[in-house]
Write an enzyme that holds these catalytic residues in place. Structure first.
Site, PDB file in Angstrom:
ATOM      1  N   TYR A  29      -4.328 -13.322   7.879  1.00 42.09           N
ATOM      2  CA  TYR A  29      -3.965 -12.285   6.920  1.00 42.09           C
ATOM      3  C   TYR A  29      -3.124 -11.185   7.552  1.00 42.09           C
ATOM      4  O   TYR A  29      -2.223 -10.627   6.891  1.00 42.09           O
ATOM      5  CB  TYR A  29      -5.213 -11.733   6.209  1.00 42.09           C
ATOM      6  CG  TYR A  29      -6.019 -10.684   6.960  1.00 42.09           C
ATOM      7  CD1 TYR A  29      -5.755  -9.334   6.768  1.00 42.09           C
ATOM      8  CD2 TYR A  29      -7.029 -11.037   7.839  1.00 42.09           C
ATOM      9  CE1 TYR A  29      -6.485  -8.360   7.434  1.00 42.09           C
ATOM     10  CE2 TYR A  29      -7.767 -10.081   8.504  1.00 42.09           C
ATOM     11  CZ  TYR A  29      -7.499  -8.740   8.306  1.00 42.09           C
ATOM     12  OH  TYR A  29      -8.217  -7.801   8.972  1.00 42.09           O
TER      13      TYR A  29
ATOM     14  N   LYS B 177      -1.927   0.396   8.170  1.00 43.00           N
ATOM     15  CA  LYS B 177      -1.340  -0.783   7.518  1.00 43.00           C
ATOM     16  C   LYS B 177      -1.130  -0.528   6.031  1.00 43.00           C
ATOM     17  O   LYS B 177      -0.067  -0.789   5.488  1.00 43.00           O
ATOM     18  CB  LYS B 177      -2.259  -1.983   7.717  1.00 43.00           C
ATOM     19  CG  LYS B 177      -1.822  -3.187   6.922  1.00 43.00           C
ATOM     20  CD  LYS B 177      -2.909  -4.204   6.839  1.00 43.00           C
ATOM     21  CE  LYS B 177      -3.941  -3.838   5.781  1.00 43.00           C
ATOM     22  NZ  LYS B 177      -5.082  -4.741   5.794  1.00 43.00           N
TER      23      LYS B 177
ATOM     24  N   HIS C  15      -7.012  -3.031 -22.743  1.00 41.47           N
ATOM     25  CA  HIS C  15      -5.692  -3.522 -23.126  1.00 41.47           C
ATOM     26  C   HIS C  15      -4.667  -2.394 -23.105  1.00 41.47           C
ATOM     27  O   HIS C  15      -4.989  -1.280 -23.511  1.00 41.47           O
ATOM     28  CB  HIS C  15      -5.782  -4.110 -24.533  1.00 41.47           C
ATOM     29  CG  HIS C  15      -4.521  -4.762 -24.978  1.00 41.47           C
ATOM     30  ND1 HIS C  15      -4.077  -5.955 -24.444  1.00 41.47           N
ATOM     31  CD2 HIS C  15      -3.590  -4.376 -25.878  1.00 41.47           C
ATOM     32  CE1 HIS C  15      -2.931  -6.277 -25.021  1.00 41.47           C
ATOM     33  NE2 HIS C  15      -2.611  -5.336 -25.881  1.00 41.47           N
TER      34      HIS C  15
ATOM     35  N   CYS D 250      -6.605  -1.065   9.148  1.00 43.54           N
ATOM     36  CA  CYS D 250      -6.565  -0.907   7.686  1.00 43.54           C
ATOM     37  C   CYS D 250      -5.734   0.280   7.204  1.00 43.54           C
ATOM     38  O   CYS D 250      -4.896   0.137   6.317  1.00 43.54           O
ATOM     39  CB  CYS D 250      -7.977  -0.710   7.136  1.00 43.54           C
ATOM     40  SG  CYS D 250      -9.321  -1.331   8.146  1.00 43.54           S
TER      41      CYS D 250
ATOM     42  N   GLU E 230      -7.607  -7.596 -17.877  1.00 44.40           N
ATOM     43  CA  GLU E 230      -8.279  -8.113 -19.074  1.00 44.40           C
ATOM     44  C   GLU E 230      -8.235  -9.641 -19.132  1.00 44.40           C
ATOM     45  O   GLU E 230      -9.032 -10.267 -19.817  1.00 44.40           O
ATOM     46  CB  GLU E 230      -7.707  -7.495 -20.350  1.00 44.40           C
ATOM     47  CG  GLU E 230      -6.305  -7.955 -20.692  1.00 44.40           C
ATOM     48  CD  GLU E 230      -5.764  -7.319 -21.981  1.00 44.40           C
ATOM     49  OE1 GLU E 230      -6.506  -7.276 -22.972  1.00 44.40           O
ATOM     50  OE2 GLU E 230      -4.606  -6.857 -21.969  1.00 44.40           O
TER      51      GLU E 230
ATOM     52  N   CYS F 187      -9.656   0.357  12.672  1.00 47.00           N
ATOM     53  CA  CYS F 187      -9.340   0.540  11.251  1.00 47.00           C
ATOM     54  C   CYS F 187      -8.504   1.802  11.028  1.00 47.00           C
ATOM     55  O   CYS F 187      -7.476   1.768  10.362  1.00 47.00           O
ATOM     56  CB  CYS F 187     -10.651   0.605  10.467  1.00 47.00           C
ATOM     57  SG  CYS F 187     -10.407   0.852   8.711  1.00 47.00           S
TER      58      CYS F 187
ATOM     59  N   GLU G 276       0.467 -10.011   6.067  1.00 51.48           N
ATOM     60  CA  GLU G 276       0.658  -8.616   5.659  1.00 51.48           C
ATOM     61  C   GLU G 276       1.824  -7.974   6.414  1.00 51.48           C
ATOM     62  O   GLU G 276       2.661  -7.270   5.839  1.00 51.48           O
ATOM     63  CB  GLU G 276      -0.616  -7.806   5.943  1.00 51.48           C
ATOM     64  CG  GLU G 276      -1.770  -8.177   5.035  1.00 51.48           C
ATOM     65  CD  GLU G 276      -3.055  -7.427   5.351  1.00 51.48           C
ATOM     66  OE1 GLU G 276      -3.884  -7.287   4.455  1.00 51.48           O
ATOM     67  OE2 GLU G 276      -3.238  -6.978   6.507  1.00 51.48           O
TER      68      GLU G 276
END
Ligand code: FAD
Length: 452
Positions: A178, A51, A437, A48, A442, A43, A182
């Protein structure tokens, strides 16, 4: 006095191993750990963290282009320097390596820099030094797997991508998981003409079908060429003049081939033969609900056991195991339901809970709420990127079964929704929550009509 050098010895100082070692020492156990490559594991070093830094880098060009609609412009040429990115990333990773080392040392864990190999169920050889432990935990992670075809040694894996001397002008990414998606996004964003080749009909198997279709369109908009139902047959030549022959008969001339074709348990030369540890056919170590292998003083956790190969999962397993072994207060087992996850392609995907296909398989009354729109930012930026959000609801109980999103910062948004889903949130809870908002998030509390 114990007959062993350590109460617990952990092999591998990655996500799971460091957590297990550190916490066990904190509970009072005498702990040692071996690491033969990089402190912090996959990682931190080749997963992770680098990356995500590269994902940020690959967005800059687009952010600058987006700026034009807001009145920003550049007077000179825009330049990207790969070496600067790579070296700055390396500096940050070295800093993190040091932090991991301090975390272990400060917790009282003894670090052995070297490769561990089993001699017997209580003894390890670490580069010639023999050490013994009452319990041993295997946290050795996983390693890239490249399929067998002529010239496959000319393909690099994600491990090497992070340290390239220079970026090629063109690249072929092989794979549909994935990491492949990526990496293709990173390369394209950094200006590399990128083509993704995948043997299946559509990438990202296991994700919600509608999300996969939507991402295909978005990824193509970003300029990644997608070749599905195809595969690499051979690679000839030398980088940066590679000739890639595909099963379809097409030939691609490219500067680099990245094979992101899955990962296998990292058990090479670990000396497992003869110990009697049960494994699956692909080498994954089989453990029970207490992460115990078929040899009762040997434990395993993280990627090496298969399952969801994610850092937070390895961390949770390390925390549980340390408390289970050395803490008086017995821990709650790791819950593998509703684990949220993200794909940092462009735009991001994030997801938690069931896909629509899984929901329909398990429940008769599934309601689908979805919203697809152009984010407010892009009304001025001119970008044609779109966002998709999707909620799956069990109609009888009103319970949320899954939430999926493709769009900017999807991971940041879905993390909060994962908490709500774990807490048993209903659609009514979402409907009665006031939105923030104006945000994209939302939309998750304003979707009123289920699809017919
Ligand atoms: P690792 O972190 O791999 O650690 C194992 C350690 O054991 C390594 O340091 C290795 O050198 C060491 N070791 C192995 N054998 C020996 C031995 N015999 N002796 C001594 N040391 C040994 N996960 C996410 O959650 N989010 C992401 O965005 C994400 N992105 C990723 C991107 C890429 C490109 C990759 C490859 C992975 C990504 N992952 C991501 C997955 C994540 O990195 C892993 O799930 C996680 O690192 C697993 O932790 P682990 O403790 O099982 O193993």
């Amino acid at each position: 006095m114990s007959q062993f050098n350590y109460d617990l010895f952990v092999i591998g100082a990655g996500s799971g191993g460091v957590r297990l070692a550190r916490m066990s020492a904190g509970y009072g156990a005498r702990v040692g750990i071996a690491e033969d490559r990089f402190m912090g594991g996959t990682c931190v070093n080749v997963g992770c963290v680098p990356k995500k830094l590269f994902v940020y880098a690959s967005h800059v060009r687009e952010d600058i282009d987006d700026g034009a609609g807001f009145g920003w412009g550049l007077n000179g040429d825009l330049k990207f320097d790969w070496q600067t990115l790579r070296d700055n990333k390396n500096t940050e990773i070295s800093r993190l390596n040091g932090i991991y080392e301090s975390l272990l040392a400060n917790a009282g864990v003894t670090i052995h820099s070297g490769r561990a190999r089993f001699i017997d169920r209580h003894t390890l050889d670490i580069d010639g030094e023999l050490i013994t432990a009452e319990r041993i935990a295997i946290a050795t992670g996983s390693w890239p797997f490249v399929p067998d075809f002529p010239g496959n040694e000319k393909a690099i894996s994600s491990n090497e991508l992070f340290y390239l001397d220079s970026l090629p002008e063109t690249a072929v990414v092989l794979g549909g998981g994935y990491i492949a998606v990526e990496m293709a996004g990173i390369l394209a964003g950094l200006g590399v003409k990128t083509c993704l080749v995948y043997r299946g009909a559509l990438f990202l198997r296991g994700f919600d079908q509608e999300i996969r279709d939507f991402v295909k369109t978005e990824v193509e908009k970003k300029g990644v060429e997608l070749l599905f139902n195809d595969n690499i047959q051979s690679i000839e030549g030398d980088a940066p003049n590679l000739r890639v022959s595909l099963k379809s008969g097409n030939v691609l001339e490219t500067g680099m081939v990245l094979a992101a074709t899955g990962r296998r348990p990292h058990i090479h030369d670990l000396g497992l033969e003869g110990l009697g540890i049960n494994t699956r056919e692909n080498g994954e170590l089989i453990v029970n609900e207490l992460y115990q292998t078929s040899v009762d003083n040997i434990f395993a956790l993280g990627d090496v056991t298969g399952g969801m190969q994610l850092t937070p999962v390895a961390l949770a397993e390390g925390s549980f195991l340390s408390a289970h072994l050395y803490c008086d207060v017995k821990p709650t087992p790791v819950d593998y339901q509703n684990i949220p996850t993200a794909v940092f392609c462009q735009p991001n995907i994030a997801t938690v809970g069931l896909t629509e296909e899984q929901a329909r398989e398990r429940y008769d009354n599934v309601q689908v709420f979805a919203s697809e729109f152009r984010p407010l930012k892009h009304t001025l930026s001119g970008s044609n990127e779109r966002t998709l959000m999707k909620l799956l609801v069990e109609g009888d109980s009103d319970r949320i079964l899954g939430a999926h999103m493709v769009g900017a910062e999807a991971g940041e948004i879905i993390q909060g929704i994962a908490v709500a889903i774990r807490a048993g949130a209903t659609k009514t809870d979402f409907d009665t929550t006031i939105g923030i908002h104006p945000t994209a998030a939302e939309e998750f509390v304003t979707m009123r009509q289920p699809r017919a």
